[in-house]
Design a protein around this motif. Structure first.
Motif, PDB file in Angstrom:
ATOM      1  N   THR A 106      84.328  25.974  90.099  1.00 41.74           N
ATOM      2  CA  THR A 106      85.538  26.332  89.346  1.00 41.74           C
ATOM      3  C   THR A 106      85.715  25.417  88.140  1.00 41.74           C
ATOM      4  OG1 THR A 106      86.638  27.156  91.345  1.00 41.74           O
ATOM      5  CG2 THR A 106      88.043  26.611  89.479  1.00 41.74           C
ATOM      6  N   PHE A 107      85.495  24.100  88.330  1.00 39.46           N
ATOM      7  CA  PHE A 107      85.646  23.127  87.245  1.00 39.46           C
ATOM      8  C   PHE A 107      84.632  23.399  86.122  1.00 39.46           C
ATOM      9  CE2 PHE A 107      84.676  19.003  85.245  1.00 39.46           C
ATOM     10  CZ  PHE A 107      85.943  18.677  84.773  1.00 39.46           C
ATOM     11  N   ILE A 108      83.397  23.722  86.491  1.00 37.34           N
ATOM     12  CA  ILE A 108      82.356  24.030  85.488  1.00 37.34           C
ATOM     13  C   ILE A 108      82.759  25.255  84.664  1.00 37.34           C
ATOM     14  CG2 ILE A 108      79.976  24.839  85.188  1.00 37.34           C
ATOM     15  CD1 ILE A 108      79.275  23.130  87.691  1.00 37.34           C
ATOM     16  N   LEU A 109      83.254  26.294  85.341  1.00 38.86           N
ATOM     17  CA  LEU A 109      83.683  27.506  84.631  1.00 38.86           C
ATOM     18  C   LEU A 109      84.897  27.225  83.746  1.00 38.86           C
ATOM     19  CD1 LEU A 109      83.308  30.411  87.229  1.00 38.86           C
ATOM     20  CD2 LEU A 109      81.777  29.769  85.386  1.00 38.86           C
ATOM     21  N   PHE A 110      85.775  26.337  84.208  1.00 39.44           N
ATOM     22  CA  PHE A 110      86.949  25.968  83.412  1.00 39.44           C
ATOM     23  C   PHE A 110      86.531  25.260  82.122  1.00 39.44           C
ATOM     24  CE2 PHE A 110      90.621  22.996  82.617  1.00 39.44           C
ATOM     25  CZ  PHE A 110      91.483  23.985  82.134  1.00 39.44           C
ATOM     26  N   ILE A 111      85.551  24.373  82.198  1.00 36.61           N
ATOM     27  CA  ILE A 111      85.028  23.690  81.009  1.00 36.61           C
ATOM     28  C   ILE A 111      84.428  24.706  80.031  1.00 36.61           C
ATOM     29  CG2 ILE A 111      83.307  22.041  80.147  1.00 36.61           C
ATOM     30  CD1 ILE A 111      85.702  20.761  81.593  1.00 36.61           C
ATOM     31  N   ILE A 112      83.673  25.681  80.594  1.00 41.00           N
ATOM     32  CA  ILE A 112      83.096  26.740  79.746  1.00 41.00           C
ATOM     33  C   ILE A 112      84.209  27.525  79.059  1.00 41.00           C
ATOM     34  CG2 ILE A 112      81.765  28.895  79.775  1.00 41.00           C
ATOM     35  CD1 ILE A 112      80.156  27.684  82.127  1.00 41.00           C
ATOM     36  N   TYR A 113      85.286  27.820  79.811  1.00 40.15           N
ATOM     37  CA  TYR A 113      86.423  28.537  79.232  1.00 40.15           C
ATOM     38  C   TYR A 113      87.050  27.743  78.081  1.00 40.15           C
ATOM     39  CZ  TYR A 113      91.276  29.873  78.586  1.00 40.15           C
ATOM     40  OH  TYR A 113      92.482  30.215  78.018  1.00 40.15           O
ATOM     41  N   LEU A 114      87.241  26.446  78.281  1.00 39.56           N
ATOM     42  CA  LEU A 114      87.866  25.607  77.255  1.00 39.56           C
ATOM     43  C   LEU A 114      87.027  25.561  75.974  1.00 39.56           C
ATOM     44  CD1 LEU A 114      89.189  22.581  79.373  1.00 39.56           C
ATOM     45  CD2 LEU A 114      90.520  24.480  78.407  1.00 39.56           C
ATOM     46  N   CYS A 115      85.704  25.656  76.129  1.00 41.59           N
ATOM     47  CA  CYS A 115      84.807  25.614  74.961  1.00 41.59           C
ATOM     48  C   CYS A 115      84.908  26.889  74.112  1.00 41.59           C
ATOM     49  CB  CYS A 115      83.355  25.402  75.407  1.00 41.59           C
ATOM     50  SG  CYS A 115      83.068  23.770  76.132  1.00 41.59           S
ATOM     51  N   GLY A 116      85.339  27.982  74.731  1.00 43.59           N
ATOM     52  CA  GLY A 116      85.472  29.242  73.983  1.00 43.59           C
ATOM     53  C   GLY A 116      86.780  29.927  74.307  1.00 43.59           C
ATOM     54  N   MET A 117      87.887  29.167  74.256  1.00 42.21           N
ATOM     55  CA  MET A 117      89.183  29.646  74.723  1.00 42.21           C
ATOM     56  C   MET A 117      89.616  30.954  74.049  1.00 42.21           C
ATOM     57  SD  MET A 117      92.781  27.556  74.845  1.00 42.21           S
ATOM     58  CE  MET A 117      92.106  26.246  75.842  1.00 42.21           C
ATOM     59  N   ASN A 118      89.566  30.993  72.724  1.00 39.98           N
ATOM     60  CA  ASN A 118      90.016  32.196  72.001  1.00 39.98           C
ATOM     61  C   ASN A 118      89.141  33.403  72.329  1.00 39.98           C
ATOM     62  OD1 ASN A 118      92.103  30.811  70.734  1.00 39.98           O
ATOM     63  ND2 ASN A 118      90.806  30.172  69.019  1.00 39.98           N
ATOM     64  N   PHE A 119      87.850  33.169  72.440  1.00 39.41           N
ATOM     65  CA  PHE A 119      86.908  34.237  72.772  1.00 39.41           C
ATOM     66  C   PHE A 119      87.239  34.848  74.124  1.00 39.41           C
ATOM     67  CE2 PHE A 119      82.966  35.316  75.093  1.00 39.41           C
ATOM     68  CZ  PHE A 119      82.544  36.395  74.325  1.00 39.41           C
ATOM     69  N   PHE A 120      87.440  33.993  75.136  1.00 41.54           N
ATOM     70  CA  PHE A 120      87.731  34.487  76.491  1.00 41.54           C
ATOM     71  C   PHE A 120      89.119  35.108  76.583  1.00 41.54           C
ATOM     72  CE2 PHE A 120      84.382  31.308  77.580  1.00 41.54           C
ATOM     73  CZ  PHE A 120      83.499  32.201  78.157  1.00 41.54           C
ATOM     74  N   ASN A 121      90.099  34.554  75.865  1.00 42.96           N
ATOM     75  CA  ASN A 121      91.450  35.131  75.870  1.00 42.96           C
ATOM     76  C   ASN A 121      91.438  36.571  75.372  1.00 42.96           C
ATOM     77  OD1 ASN A 121      92.374  32.709  76.800  1.00 42.96           O
ATOM     78  ND2 ASN A 121      93.405  32.104  74.909  1.00 42.96           N
ATOM     79  N   ASN A 122      90.611  36.828  74.338  1.00 39.90           N
ATOM     80  CA  ASN A 122      90.495  38.186  73.800  1.00 39.90           C
ATOM     81  C   ASN A 122      89.836  39.131  74.794  1.00 39.90           C
ATOM     82  OD1 ASN A 122      91.704  37.599  71.335  1.00 39.90           O
ATOM     83  ND2 ASN A 122      89.782  36.915  70.410  1.00 39.90           N
TER      84      ASN A 122
END
Length: 484
Positions: A106-122
């Motif tokens: 979960t922590f690894i995926l969270f770091i990946i999310y933070l690196c592309g926050m706007n991309f994933f939010n869309n």
């Protein structure tokens, strides 16, 4: 006096039950009550939230179901039960180490999310706040699931049931209060209030598990978990996509309001799976016992009656769709009546394919189940992509039905293949199954045409009830057999 005697007999029968049967009984009751609480509070939420706001909540839940498969690797599923059996002398350490693995992923995926926050939010159509809340939920909620598996493994049901029902009821009540306290961010209030309750519960059990097991990382157990569950991820993902992809795609192509309308119809229709799951759970040991004794005719005969019962329940759900939607939702959701018939028919085919899958599991041909799951999910996405864009969100109900029909065909194909390998002529009466299936589909087509003709529709319903009453003895005899 007679009633007291009956009560005392029931108490004695209950006391004579083995621990596994008592646990199974109470877990079933708990599941029914849990889903019942959720269903009974639905009319409140559909009136407190607009369709767009309810759609945001529905999409959050759908994405959570999908992302959790990657973030937690579904470690609280079958792998943990197997692990507790294989490493029975070290159960507390295996739970805490599985929890450690889930947290790490979960922590690894969270770091990946933070690196592309706007991309994933869309992609997810969710705000950064809701995505962060989701990852917090993913980090801590599995802890409760790990603890719950151990309780089930030990046939301990009291604490589990009390906590589950209290949290379910609490999250609904606090959700209502949170929505009423805000005038602008009602969708966020619903999601955050729900997630906060889940996180608090998760943190408590996270601490309990780690204090008892005292290990975050155990190499042997992490390797065991990864080897066991990674090959099953496509299966878990496929089944989740089959249940969740439609509303996500509706929100993308049409909007959150349409996703909410579909979600309400889907939720109400799928409540019948409580009954179908309970029936199948009883029918599995009956099937296995009779397969072992080569009593195939008994399995086929009783399965026909069960299919008629399930089919009848689905037809009744289709028949009362307008009345049910009016009770459970405001007029904004009324178009959901047109979605109930195909989704209710899907419940019938879910039960049908499970009958064929029971034979696959009996002969341990699980790879067939995985192939069918992946194929069904892929077809669902393709059909949704084509027909939702072309015909709107109502098409999603029919793409769901088509997928479960194809799912049943796939499992039927593998079922026949297995019987040929085992040199067994037949278990189920396919001609009768086809006939019952055609009747269910015909009612699915006819009932929407009668929604505006109330009297004629009620005459149809009375005819169905008359058939049920005339055949009640057969149904009662079969359920008595399953009870034994």
């Amino acid at each position: 006096m007679e009633s007291e005697t009956k009560i005392s007999k029931l108490i004695n029968k209950y006391n004579e039950m083995s621990a596994p049967i008592k646990a199974s009984f109470w877990f079933t009751i708990c599941s029914i009550l849990q889903k019942g609480i959720t269903l009974l509070t639905t009319p409140v939420f559909t009136r407190l939230l607009t369709t767009e706001q309810y759609g945001v909540y529905s999409i959050y839940q759908s994405w959570y179901s999908i992302i959790s498969i990657f973030a937690t690797l579904n470690l609280s599923a079958g792998v943990l039960f197997n692990g507790l059996t294989k490493y029975s002398e070290d159960r507390l350490r295996i739970i805490s180490s599985f929890q450690g693995l889930s947290t790490t992923v979960t922590f690894i995926l969270f770091i990946i999310y933070l690196c592309g926050m706007n991309f994933f939010n869309n992609i997810f159509d969710l705000s950064s706040l809701l995505m962060i809340m989701m990852f917090m939920e993913l980090a801590f909620v599995p802890a409760y699931a790990f603890w719950a598996v151990k309780e089930r493994y030990d046939y301990k049901y009291r604490k589990l049931i009390i906590i589950t029902l209290l949290v379910t009821l609490g999250s609904q009540v606090i959700g209502m209060i949170a929505i009423m306290l805000t005038t602008t961010y009602k969708a966020e209030a619903r999601i955050i209030s729900y997630v906060v309750i889940q996180i608090i519960q998760g943190i408590i059990f996270y601490v309990i598990n780690i204090m008892r097991g005292k290990k975050f990382f155990v190499k042997e157990y992490w390797i065991y978990a990864l080897k066991f569950n990674l090959p099953l991820i496509p299966h878990y993902l496929s089944m989740t996509i089959l249940n969740q992809a439609d509303r996500i795609m509706i929100s993308k192509y049409i909007g959150m309001g349409a996703a909410a309308i579909y979600a309400i119809a889907y939720q109400i229709s799928m409540m019948m799976t409580i009954i179908t799951t309970a029936v199948n759970n009883s029918f599995v040991p009956y099937t296995y016992k009779n397969m072992k004794q080569n009593r195939y005719e008994a399995i086929g005969k009783n399965s026909n009656v069960l299919l008629v019962v399930i089919g009848t329940l689905c037809i009744v759900a289709m028949s009362f769709s307008p009345e049910v939607i009016k009770v459970f939702a405001s007029k904004e959701y009324y178009d959901a009546i047109w979605i109930v018939p195909p989704v209710a028919a899907s419940v019938y085919f879910i039960f049908l394919y499970s009958l064929f899958a029971n034979i696959e599991f009996y002969f341990e041909k699980t790879k067939y189940v995985m192939v069918a799951s992946i194929g069904g999910a892929a077809i669902n996405i393709i059909l949704n992509f084509i027909f939702i864009k072309k015909f709107g969100y109502l098409a999603a109900g029919y793409t769901t039905l088509v997928c479960y029909i194809l799912f049943s065909f796939a499992h039927f194909y593998y079922y026949k293949k297995i019987l040929k390998q085992m040199k067994i002529n037949n278990v189920y009466n396919i001609k009768i199954i086809v006939l019952i299936s055609i009747v269910v589909i015909l009612f699915m087509v006819v009932m929407p045409l009668l929604y505006a003709r109330v009297i004629l529709r009620y005459i149809f319903i009375l005819m169905i009830l008359l058939v049920v009453i005339l055949n009640k003895d057969k149904v009662i005899d079969i359920f008595k057999t399953l009870k034994k």
